[in-house]
Design an enzyme around this catalytic site. Structure first.
Site, PDB file in Angstrom:
ATOM      1  N   ASP A 164       0.856  -1.180   0.000  1.00 15.79           N
ATOM      2  CA  ASP A 164       0.000   0.000   0.000  1.00 15.79           C
ATOM      3  C   ASP A 164       0.892   1.230   0.000  1.00 15.79           C
ATOM      4  O   ASP A 164       2.096   1.146   0.256  1.00 15.79           O
ATOM      5  CB  ASP A 164      -0.907  -0.006   1.244  1.00 15.79           C
ATOM      6  N   SER A 165       0.284   2.367  -0.250  1.00 13.24           N
ATOM      7  CA  SER A 165       1.017   3.625  -0.195  1.00 13.24           C
ATOM      8  C   SER A 165       1.446   3.953   1.227  1.00 13.24           C
ATOM      9  O   SER A 165       2.197   4.907   1.445  1.00 13.24           O
ATOM     10  CB  SER A 165       0.146   4.764  -0.738  1.00 13.24           C
TER      11      SER A 165
ATOM     12  N   CYS B  46      -4.278  -0.960  -2.192  1.00 15.58           N
ATOM     13  CA  CYS B  46      -4.324   0.496  -2.365  1.00 15.58           C
ATOM     14  C   CYS B  46      -5.266   0.790  -3.520  1.00 15.58           C
ATOM     15  O   CYS B  46      -5.042   0.328  -4.641  1.00 15.58           O
ATOM     16  CB  CYS B  46      -2.928   1.026  -2.658  1.00 15.58           C
TER      17      CYS B  46
ATOM     18  N   GLU C 156      -1.036   8.675   8.682  1.00 18.68           N
ATOM     19  CA  GLU C 156       0.379   8.299   8.576  1.00 18.68           C
ATOM     20  C   GLU C 156       1.231   8.966   9.650  1.00 18.68           C
ATOM     21  O   GLU C 156       2.282   8.445  10.020  1.00 18.68           O
ATOM     22  CB  GLU C 156       0.917   8.663   7.187  1.00 18.68           C
TER      23      GLU C 156
ATOM     24  N   CYS D  32     -10.513   4.195   0.124  1.00 15.20           N
ATOM     25  CA  CYS D  32      -9.091   4.210   0.458  1.00 15.20           C
ATOM     26  C   CYS D  32      -8.890   3.259   1.626  1.00 15.20           C
ATOM     27  O   CYS D  32      -9.683   3.280   2.579  1.00 15.20           O
ATOM     28  CB  CYS D  32      -8.646   5.628   0.841  1.00 15.20           C
TER      29      CYS D  32
ATOM     30  N   HIS E 162      -6.880   3.265   3.954  1.00 16.17           N
ATOM     31  CA  HIS E 162      -6.612   3.930   5.234  1.00 16.17           C
ATOM     32  C   HIS E 162      -7.920   4.201   5.996  1.00 16.17           C
ATOM     33  O   HIS E 162      -7.934   4.242   7.225  1.00 16.17           O
ATOM     34  CB  HIS E 162      -5.908   5.271   5.015  1.00 16.17           C
TER      35      HIS E 162
END
Length: 259
Positions: A10-11, A73, A151, A183, A185
């Site tokens: 993932d990013s 992602c 993050e 997303c 996240h």
């Protein structure tokens, strides 16, 4: 090959929401999770950059002898999945916003989608939306700043709460009864989303579906690990190891990797 790990990237740390679903469904499978947090978020980058970062991540996981790759992602999937599948021989699983179940089940004929700019502007997302939500009112909102806050470990900060209020209000005004999280996240925002949304709004993401698809593809290619032993799970990040570790909670093996 069945003993080889599942590779997941993932990013950043958000794809651990996908890892958790895979690990829950397939606890005997070993996994390697790659968090490209130094380059998060992907959603603000050009398509060319997203493709190049995705290739870099896949190359690393292939070098670790992964038997299958899960692109955990939405932005990487919607911008790079076809190129990755064309370039590599091993199976590659993608993820995209669960617009189909929301569009099929909405009673108010209005659904909200919270996603990154890279996902919402992608060709694949538009094709999916046109196919399944043609007669549905779709309220799209770019979750600008949300990934960065997660993050940096500010998951339940006042800044996060205020941003979410701002992004959700147009959806509430439009009487949506489904919110699609676009997303990986964003599932970590679930407690705040439940607090801020009306009780009738159902929140859906793609995690469980991706886990089921991963199992189905492993079965198809005879790659399932039939051992009864618990799999070995490794986590690598080029960002803050403590942020990744805090989302895993079980103090699993989290290492810094300069990649």
């Amino acid at each position: 090959m069945s003993k080889q790990p599942i590779g997941i990237f993932d990013s950043g740390v958000g794809g651990t929401s996908i890892w958790k679903e895979i690990n829950m469904l397939l606890p005997n499978e070993s996994t390697i999770y790659l968090a490209d947090s130094a380059n998060a978020p992907y959603g603000l980058k050009t398509k060319e950059t997203i493709i190049n970062l995705s290739i870099k991540n896949v190359e690393y996981l292939i070098n670790q002898d992964c038997k299958i790759i899960v692109v955990a992602c939405n932005t990487a999937t919607t911008n790079a999945i076809y190129i990755l599948r064309d370039k590599y021989k091993l199976p590659i699983i993608g993820i995209e916003p669960a617009i189909k179940p929301a569009a099929l089940n909405t009673k108010t004929k209005a659904v909200g989608i919270l996603a990154t700019k890279g996902t919402l502007s992608s060709e694949l997302f538009h094709k999916t939306t046109d196919l399944f939500a043609r007669n549905i009112k779709v309220i799209e909102r770019i979750g600008e700043g949300l990934v960065e806050l997660i993050e940096s470990g500010q998951l339940y900060s006042e800044t996060m709460r205020n941003l979410l209020k701002q992004y959700l209000q147009p959806m509430i005004d439009a009487n949506v009864d489904y919110l699609v999280l676009g997303c990986t996240h964003y599932p970590y925002l679930m407690p705040l989303l439940i607090e801020l949304l009306p009780n009738n709004v159902k929140i859906i993401d793609s995690g469980e579906a991706v886990a089921r698809q991963t199992k189905a593809v492993l079965q198809k290619y005879d790659l399932l690990n039939n051992s009864i032993a618990k799999g070995n799970c490794q986590f690598f990040t080029n960002g803050k190891t403590e942020v990744l570790a805090s989302l895993l909670k079980d103090t699993l093996d989290v290492k810094y990797l300069n990649f």
